[in-house]
Design a protein around this motif. Structure first.
Motif, PDB file in Angstrom:
ATOM      1  N   LYS A 113       0.828  -1.193   0.000  1.00 33.19           N
ATOM      2  CA  LYS A 113       0.000   0.000   0.000  1.00 33.19           C
ATOM      3  C   LYS A 113       0.874   1.259   0.000  1.00 33.19           C
ATOM      4  N   THR A 114       0.367   2.295  -0.649  1.00 33.69           N
ATOM      5  CA  THR A 114       1.013   3.604  -0.599  1.00 33.69           C
ATOM      6  C   THR A 114       0.445   4.350   0.609  1.00 33.69           C
ATOM      7  N   VAL A 115       1.195   4.355   1.696  1.00 36.31           N
ATOM      8  CA  VAL A 115       0.671   4.876   2.959  1.00 36.31           C
ATOM      9  C   VAL A 115       0.969   6.361   3.144  1.00 36.31           C
ATOM     10  N   SER A 116       1.963   6.884   2.463  1.00 36.24           N
ATOM     11  CA  SER A 116       2.319   8.297   2.665  1.00 36.24           C
ATOM     12  C   SER A 116       2.885   8.858   1.368  1.00 36.24           C
ATOM     13  N   GLY A 117       2.836  10.184   1.269  1.00 40.71           N
ATOM     14  CA  GLY A 117       3.325  10.839   0.074  1.00 40.71           C
ATOM     15  C   GLY A 117       3.984  12.165   0.404  1.00 40.71           C
ATOM     16  N   HIS A 164      -2.581  18.732  -2.799  1.00 41.33           N
ATOM     17  CA  HIS A 164      -2.846  17.789  -1.710  1.00 41.33           C
ATOM     18  C   HIS A 164      -4.266  17.244  -1.815  1.00 41.33           C
ATOM     19  N   THR A 165      -5.223  18.120  -2.101  1.00 38.27           N
ATOM     20  CA  THR A 165      -6.619  17.692  -2.225  1.00 38.27           C
ATOM     21  C   THR A 165      -6.811  16.750  -3.418  1.00 38.27           C
ATOM     22  N   GLN A 166      -6.185  17.068  -4.504  1.00 33.56           N
ATOM     23  CA  GLN A 166      -6.329  16.219  -5.680  1.00 33.56           C
ATOM     24  C   GLN A 166      -5.823  14.795  -5.420  1.00 33.56           C
ATOM     25  N   TYR A 167      -4.705  14.685  -4.733  1.00 34.65           N
ATOM     26  CA  TYR A 167      -4.189  13.350  -4.415  1.00 34.65           C
ATOM     27  C   TYR A 167      -5.084  12.625  -3.412  1.00 34.65           C
ATOM     28  N   GLU A 168      -5.643  13.370  -2.475  1.00 36.85           N
ATOM     29  CA  GLU A 168      -6.536  12.736  -1.501  1.00 36.85           C
ATOM     30  C   GLU A 168      -7.810  12.237  -2.161  1.00 36.85           C
ATOM     31  N   ASN A 169      -8.242  12.911  -3.225  1.00 36.22           N
ATOM     32  CA  ASN A 169      -9.411  12.416  -3.958  1.00 36.22           C
ATOM     33  C   ASN A 169      -9.135  11.072  -4.626  1.00 36.22           C
ATOM     34  N   GLY A 172      -7.930   8.507  -0.234  1.00 33.97           N
ATOM     35  CA  GLY A 172      -8.046   9.270   0.993  1.00 33.97           C
ATOM     36  C   GLY A 172      -7.275   8.693   2.151  1.00 33.97           C
ATOM     37  N   ARG A 173      -6.787   7.462   2.039  1.00 35.42           N
ATOM     38  CA  ARG A 173      -6.064   6.853   3.152  1.00 35.42           C
ATOM     39  C   ARG A 173      -4.574   7.168   3.142  1.00 35.42           C
ATOM     40  N   THR A 174      -4.096   7.763   2.097  1.00 32.79           N
ATOM     41  CA  THR A 174      -2.675   8.102   2.030  1.00 32.79           C
ATOM     42  C   THR A 174      -2.438   9.457   2.709  1.00 32.79           C
ATOM     43  N   ARG A 175      -1.428   9.503   3.579  1.00 32.63           N
ATOM     44  CA  ARG A 175      -1.086  10.728   4.301  1.00 32.63           C
ATOM     45  C   ARG A 175      -0.019  11.484   3.518  1.00 32.63           C
ATOM     46  N   GLU A 201       6.276  -0.037   3.515  1.00 36.83           N
ATOM     47  CA  GLU A 201       5.220   0.276   2.563  1.00 36.83           C
ATOM     48  C   GLU A 201       5.723   1.280   1.525  1.00 36.83           C
ATOM     49  N   ARG A 202       4.879   1.524   0.557  1.00 37.89           N
ATOM     50  CA  ARG A 202       5.268   2.393  -0.554  1.00 37.89           C
ATOM     51  C   ARG A 202       5.059   3.863  -0.197  1.00 37.89           C
ATOM     52  N   ILE A 203       5.939   4.719  -0.751  1.00 32.95           N
ATOM     53  CA  ILE A 203       5.871   6.175  -0.594  1.00 32.95           C
ATOM     54  C   ILE A 203       5.677   6.790  -1.976  1.00 32.95           C
ATOM     55  N   LEU A 204       4.854   7.816  -2.036  1.00 27.17           N
ATOM     56  CA  LEU A 204       4.705   8.580  -3.279  1.00 27.17           C
ATOM     57  C   LEU A 204       5.543   9.845  -3.169  1.00 27.17           C
ATOM     58  N   PHE A 205       6.384  10.066  -4.159  1.00 29.37           N
ATOM     59  CA  PHE A 205       7.233  11.268  -4.196  1.00 29.37           C
ATOM     60  C   PHE A 205       6.877  12.027  -5.467  1.00 29.37           C
TER      61      PHE A 205
END
Length: 1460
Positions: A113-117, A164-169, A172-175, A201-205
């Motif tokens: 899972k991608t848990v954070s970005g 930030h909002t666009q990615y949460e859309n 929504g579980r990724t911080r 877990e996976r990170i989005l950069f």
């Protein structure tokens, strides 16, 4: 010569005019008289009116149809089926290994899972980077925000929040954390913190570098110093160290391709360094392990390198880049500056804007502001925005599936493993399409194939256009500026389902490529509107085979169908059951999924007899699927068994044990077997409901698969350890009831019976069966002594007949009333037949002492009535001995494993082995070398190398003679005959002879080389000079008998025999019937078979055969009238072979002539070209011969049936060696068991075949005529012959198969009606013949003449309504009649005597020809006729002589035969 021939008008009773072809291609009726179409469909035979005197005279000679058949009502609804052509015959009930091997690993073994970005935005608003020259006007929107509307700092914060909002859309579980215009220190700190929190877990950069210089080719990106006075480079190598792995990178900047290339270089370096270090450690570690002598398992655990990289390698990181290495981002002012980010985070809005920009017509009434205000929410699929989002997901998923079909693992990783990654890559496909239109090529790692021009984008454009067309009305209604407007949903999904349906109808057969709409079907399952239709189409797709199931699973269908099990909708139940059956037939790894959330209860509710599904059509079939699903759920799954036990699955299955649907009966038995396998609680529950008794009742079911399934379930019921006395008695009851399988014609049933007995042998322990085996030795010994004394008393038996001298008997192995070589023991004794299923006779469990004092039961088979031991184990032991010589190799092999297991234990038992050794010494000393026993062959033949060389050389000589039509010399023929009889390893029902054979084989100096039991039984004669005779090994992978080749002193048993037989893995045997049965649900059920599809290869072949058959039938019609008045004295062809033929058989339509010799070889010839086609070893035991042959399914691809005097029937396919295929044994069984010597001469086994009814009538050296049903593969009637003689010939009417006529060895002819009671079926009895009946035959066509011939030389014509013969022809007054043949369509009879003369007669008594078959050089010597036969249709006759080679001579009357 007359110009016209006599014709017979075809009627309903005319067998040639009425087709007997296959199910698919039914023959048409030719020349049907219009006057015959009356209500009762009576049959008449008329002749055409002619004017010549000869034809008028011929018409007067034609008599009326015999036996009243002209008034019989022919059942026109009786169709002719292909018999013995079911799947169980084609596959020998063996599972196809390719079915399970095609199963793909569709599951996600690890779900990351991608848990954070981390969102790094480097804009430096107001200052352009030095290496970028912007246009004016230029693209300026960042995250749909104009950065110049506010002060730079405020704008930067707004852009960050919007991103930030666009990615949460998306998820929504990724911080997410933002890093706005960061410095190097801040970037490093946030990256390290992110990895620390994310763990593995996976990170989005996300990197936005619009305000900094382009990335360098050496792998550097740019950030700022703290004062924003300098651009500071950050090495990607350092960035990898900070973020670790796994990471998904988004590079939104110009020249982003430089980042991708450099990143991959660094990743390969990082992955290579630990690997090299690990190899060094591995080599040193392995050296130490070899020195220390550690086990392989320990070494493998120590060989793991210490410096291993993280679980996810660096090169597995995912990258999405906006453009190539030398490309600049688009600067079109109509586009946002971050067009790549817009495509990834807001694909719907970006796509709508792009469509509006490309279509000037849309800009007249649609503005960009209107596009941004599209009504609805993305999560609500009924709103415009939600529907577009749904369609976009389906389109991009479909495109990804299409381009990655050959990379399923990559598809799973990118589009199924992680929700964030899947969304990003779906959106990346849109980015590639849009940015390529502006000369930018987005890049990705892993690299994807090109998708910007995929046809599915056109469907997406249409959906967007339909939405934009309604947008003005929607916004006007929403703002109150116009009338209310109802949004018209898109037709995208219904149109795609229609396209999928068209593919299923038109392209599924001819186009094996997976349709591109399959992922869309998955998306449609989310909609209640289209769900049922989508499921139905999905079920039709899964019906195509395992490849379709794998495709559906790999696309991700499983979670959807699993979730639907929670749906209460009744209309979904049938289709869901079908889908789940197809899935589990290919992949059985879904047991835990069904256990979770009680998904299995869905199928238990359907299986329950009181379920509301009774109103659904084909409810039994769906219950059978449910039973199959539950059986898979329980297979090797203890939790599944317990769940089914708690849900009363046993009760539900037993309630359907008598259901009319055989498929349901079969799978409830299999389900029960899987539920109670190795489960004591389930067995106790079954006993409480008398489940074993209900299954025993199914052992006589009419369907072989049901009987085998019941036997399989009973076999799994047996074999519990720690049994109580009640369980032991129940197992005895089951075993005794299961003995009915000994008389079953289906090999799969008998094989399952052997497996069931192996469970009993395994759990009963050696003591029980060792006692039975030891007692059998004593019985054999006493019977051998008694027989020896009888032989001495009779003075050696006196002068025997020619037949008895041809079949020598051994005093060692003749335990079955002096005829052990004829048949194994009968199982129709009162011990079995008098007990109901599940009920054991009281004397069966008595002790050996009590049994010794009890007298033999009157009427019981001698082989089972033992005066010293009469227990269940003795009966089962002798059943195993009988099965070890079964005609079917698979059955015999399985039983031999069990028998050899007990033999080895016997020879290693101190208290018994010495006694057995003494018997072996005595038997070997009194025998003739041990190799000529009369026991039945249990193994295939072995041949020494020197014999092989002589055989091939002689065969080559024979072929040379045959090719040139030159008779062989007598010495060469004799040599060939001797070499055609290889030495055999024999096993018989006699236990003493079995031990002797094992002993002698262990000491024999045979060739140590052997091949598999599946030997080649057909070899084209043209290759005999180089062919190697095959033999089979006595070894097999299951029991691996350790029989060594060293010489052993006489009398000492071979201790090495049992070295491996005592292995615990030998017993119990493992059945593969369940796996084979499960393959039913991998085969297409919703569409016609290939044979029923016009244009298919099989259909075309059958159509061609139909036309050929009709042509041959027409030819026979035009010539049969003349055959009764013309001479039959022109010889066409003489064929020479190695041995004399004892039986001949013509094929109706193919130019095939089959000749059987005295050594049980079948030679198939093309009689028109005198070409040998194949040679088949019939696998007869020693001292038995082929006594009859028939063709089955002659209208299509025929099978060859052989009957032998040991009572065995064997069916061969590919008998002619077509397409270089070997003959294969389709089925085999023992048709007669109670064979006894009723005359000085024996007839063996004779039979007659009825194609339309699928009935086989068998008789011979027995007091009954057995009627076998080919569909049921079991005996349906035992007709008492009411004669003391053996049945020498048998025939039946070919209309309904109700009338059976049999000739006997004492001259009697009996007529039987099978519609009457079996004990009183004889309706006519004639005893005018005073000697052996040579033959009796009832014509298939013409006048239906019934002709018989006696050994005394007289031929008689009969009518079953008359008490005496109609006509007698004294054919051979001074010679014995050795052969008789009757043409099926013409009034012609041929007879052969031992005076070397063949005579051809008209049924009126007129002699047509007298023929003296000759052989040798220039025909100097007349040959004795061994066999005589007519072609079934053509006016052709064949005869074989005894001149050392098989001579087949063909005769025809000169007027009609056309051999072209």
């Amino acid at each position: 010569m007359p110009s016209a021939a006599v014709h017979v008008i075809a009627s309903d009773a005319n067998e040639d005019a009425r087709s007997t072809s296959s199910t698919l291609v039914n023959g048409e009726r030719n020349d049907i008289d219009n006057d015959n179409n009356n209500n009762n469909r009576t049959t008449t035979t008329t002749t055409t009116t002619t004017t010549t005197n000869e034809e008028q005279q011929q018409r007067r000679t034609v008599s009326t149809i015999r036996h009243g058949f002209d008034h019989a009502v022919y059942e026109d609804d009786v169709l002719s089926f292909l018999h013995f052509s079911d799947k169980r015959h084609d596959t020998n009930a063996k599972p196809d290994p390719t079915v399970r091997s095609v199963s793909l690993d569709w599951r996600l073994r690890e779900r990351i899972k991608t848990v954070s970005g981390l969102l790094v935005i480097c804009l430096n608003i107001g200052t352009d980077p030095p290496d970028i020259v912007k246009t004016n006007p230029c693209a300026k929107l960042e995250c749909w925000i104009d950065p110049f509307l506010l002060v730079p700092q405020k704008s930067l914060e707004a852009i960050g929040k919007h991103l930030h909002t666009q990615y949460e859309n998306i998820n929504g579980r990724t911080r997410f954390k933002m890093s706005l215009d960061p410095s190097v220190e801040e970037t490093k700190k946030l990256c390290c913190q992110m990895r620390r929190n994310a763990k593995e877990e996976r990170i989005l950069f996300h990197y936005n570098g619009h305000g900094v210089p382009k990335p360098t080719a050496s792998g550097e990106i740019w950030v700022f110093n703290r004062n924003y006075t300098q651009y500071i480079p950050v090495s990607l190598y350092d960035l990898q160290s900070w973020l670790g792995s796994p990471v998904i990178y988004v590079w939104d900047c110009s020249s982003a391709g430089n980042i991708v290339n450099a990143f991959n270089r660094f990743a390969e370096q990082r992955d290579a360094d630990p690997a090299q270090q690990g190899q060094g450690q591995q080599s040193s570690s392995s050296t130490q392990q070899q020195q220390q002598g550690q086990t392989q398992q320990q070494s493998s655990s120590q060989q793991q390198p210490q410096g291993t990289p993280p679980s996810s390698a660096w090169r597995d990181c995912i990258q999405l880049a906006a453009c190539g290495p030398n490309e600049t981002l688009p600067m079109n002012p109509d586009l946002p500056a971050d067009v790549f980010t817009a495509c990834l985070t807001t694909p719907i809005e970006m796509s709508l804007r792009w469509v509006v920009m490309r279509n000037p017509l849309l800009t007249t009434n649609i503005t960009m502001d209107m596009v941004s205000r599209l009504p609805g929410r993305a999560a609500e699929r009924r709103t415009p925005l939600g529907e577009l989002n749904w369609i976009f997901t389906a389109v991009t998923d479909t495109i990804a599936w299409c381009v990655l079909q050959d990379q399923p693992e990559l598809f799973k990783r990118l589009f199924r493993q992680d929700l964030m990654v899947a969304s990003m890559f779906r959106n990346f496909l849109l980015a590639e399409r849009i940015m390529r239109s502006y000369q930018c090529t987005p890049m990705s790692t892993p690299q994807l194939p090109t998708t910007h021009d995929h046809p599915m984008w056109q469907a997406w454009d249409l959906a967007v256009d339909m939405c934009l067309f309604q947008l003005p009305q929607l916004l006007a209604a929403e703002n109150g500026n116009g009338p209310a407007y109802q949004y018209q949903s898109s037709t995208f999904f219904s149109e795609q389902l229609t396209a999928f349906e068209v593919w299923l109808v038109e392209g599924a057969v001819n186009n094996p490529k997976i349709p591109e709409q399959l992922p869309i079907v998955l998306q449609v399952l989310l909609s209640q509107v289209h769900r049922l239709r989508a499921l139905i189409l999905l079920s039709r797709f899964l019906d195509l085979g395992p490849w379709a199931v794998n495709a559906a699973l790999s696309v991700g269908i499983f979670p959807y169908v699993l979730k639907l099990l929670q749906s209460p909708a009744a209309e979904l139940k049938p289709v869901l059951v079908f889908i789940w059956a197809r899935i589990l037939a290919v992949d059985r790894s879904c047991q835990n999924d069904l256990l979770k959330d009680h998904g299995y209860a869905y199928f238990i509710n359907i299986l329950m007899p009181n379920n509301a599904m009774l109103s659904i059509p084909h409810v039994s079939e769906h219950r059978a699927m449910s039973a199959f699903i539950l059986s898979v759920f329980c297979t090797n799954f203890k939790l599944g068994q317990q769940a089914c036990l708690r849900a009363n699955v046993i009760t539900a299955c037993l309630a359907h044990a008598k259901d009319p649907d055989p498929l349901l009966r079969q799978f409830v038995c299999l389900c029960l077997g899987q539920v109670w396998m190795n489960n004591k609680e389930a067995k106790s529950a079954a006993i409480a409901e008398n489940g074993h008794e209900k299954l025993c009742a199914l052992l006589t079911d009419s369907v072989p698969e049901v009987r085998a399934a019941a036997m399989y379930a009973l076999g799994t019921f047996l074999g519990d350890s720690n049994k109580t006395e009640q369980i032991v008695n129940i197992e005895h009851n089951i075993a005794i009831s299961a003995l009915v399988a000994m008389s079953d014609a289906s090999p799969i049933v008998r094989r399952e019976f052997v497996v069931a007995l192996s469970h009993l042998v395994h759990q009963a322990g050696p003591a029980k069966f060792l006692m039975a085996a030891n007692q059998t030795i004593e019985e054999d010994q006493s019977q051998r002594i008694d027989e020896r004394s009888n032989n001495n008393h009779l003075g050696g038996g006196g002068a025997g007949s020619s037949a008895s001298s041809r079949r020598p008997r051994s005093s060692v192995t003749a335990t079955l009333s002096g005829n052990e070589w004829r048949s194994p023991p009968s199982f129709s004794s009162p011990l079995i037949t008098s007990t109901s299923p599940g009920q054991l006779p009281s004397n069966a469990t008595s002790s050996a002492a009590a049994a010794a004092s009890s007298p033999a039961t009157p009427g019981m088979d001698n082989h089972f009535v033992s005066t010293s031991y009469d227990s269940v184990y003795a009966v089962l032991w002798k059943a195993l001995l009988s099965l070890s010589v079964d005609p079917n190799p698979e059955v015999a092999k399985a039983a031999s494993i069990v028998v050899d297991h007990i033999n080895s234990m016997l020879l290693n038992t101190p208290s018994i082995s010495e006694y057995a050794s003494s018997i072996i010494r005595e038997v070997v000393g009194s025998g003739t070398g041990g190799g000529q026993g009369n026991g039945m062959d249990r193994s295939r033949s072995f041949q020494a190398p020197d014999d092989h060389n002589r055989f091939t050389s002689t065969t080559s000589t024979v072929n040379n003679h045959s090719a040139n039509n030159i008779p062989m010399s007598g010495s060469a023929a004799v040599a060939a005959q001797q070499l055609r009889r290889p030495a055999k390893l024999t096993r018989s029902v006699s236990f003493a002879s079995t031990l002797r054979t094992i002993y002698n084989f262990g000491n024999a100096s045979l060739s140590s080389s052997s091949v598999n039991d599946q030997q080649q039984n057909t070899r084209p004669l043209s290759h005999q000079s180089t062919a190697t005779p095959t033999s089979s090994s006595i070894n097999n992978n299951n029991h691996r008998n350790a029989i060594t080749q060293q010489n052993t002193p006489a009398g000492s048993p071979r201790k090495s025999i049992s070295n491996n037989n005592n292995n615990n893995n030998t017993l119990p045997l493992v059945s593969d019937f369940y796996d084979w049965s499960c393959e039913y649900f991998t085969e297409p059920q919703m569409r016609a078979t290939e044979a029923e599809e016009p244009g298919s290869v099989v259909y075309t072949q059958r159509k061609w055969r139909r036309a050929r058959n009709e042509k041959i039938a027409l030819e026979s019609h035009s010539s049969k009238g003349m055959a009764g008045t013309n001479r039959w004295d022109e010889q066409m062809i003489t064929i020479h072979n190695e041995t004399e033929a004892t039986k001949l058989l013509f094929h109706q339509y193919e130019p095939h002539l089959v000749a059987a010799d005295a050594y049980n070889y079948l030679v198939v010839w093309d009689w028109k070209t005198s070409t040998p086609l194949s040679v088949i070893d019939n696998r007869n035991p020693s001292h038995s011969q082929i006594t009859d042959m028939k063709f089955i399914n002659e209208d299509d691809v025929a099978l060859l049936l052989t009957a032998s005097d040991d009572g065995a029937i064997r069916l061969w396919k590919n008998y002619d060696g077509a397409d270089q295929e070997d003959a294969q044994l389709v089925s085999s069984w023992r048709a007669l068991k109670d064979m006894e010597k009723s005359n000085s001469r024996q007839s063996g086994l004779v039979c007659d075949w009825h194609q339309e009814r699928g009935l086989l009538f068998t008789g011979g050296d027995a007091r009954v005529i057995k009627v076998w049903d080919a569909h049921q593969e079991m005996s349906i009637m035992d007709i008492a012959t009411q004669s003391t003689g053996c049945v020498t010939s048998i025939t039946s009417d070919q209309m309904r198969g109700d009338i059976i006529v049999a000739g006997f060895g004492d001259g009697l002819i009996g007529v039987y009606d099978r519609r009457m009671k079996a004990t009183a079926a004889m309706v006519q009895r004639w005893d005018e013949h005073k000697a052996w009946i040579t033959g009796v035959h009832l014509q298939r066509d013409g006048n239906r003449e019934l002709v018989s011939g006696g050994f005394g030389g007289d031929i008689k014509i009969w009518d079953i309504r008359e008490s005496s013969s109609l006509r007698t022809i004294e054919a051979h007054t001074h010679a014995d009649m050795t052969s008789l043949a009757v043409h099926d369509h013409s009034p012609v009879v041929a007879s052969a005597g031992d005076d070397q003369i063949i005579k051809v007669w008209n049924v009126n008594g007129s002699r047509l020809s007298t023929i003296r078959p000759s052989s040798g050089f220039l025909g100097q010597r007349n040959s004795f006729t061994r066999a005589l036969t007519f072609h079934p249709n053509l006016m052709v006759m064949g005869a074989s002589g005894d001149d050392g080679s098989i001579t087949v001579s063909l005769f025809f009357f000169f007027f009609t035969l056309n051999t072209s």
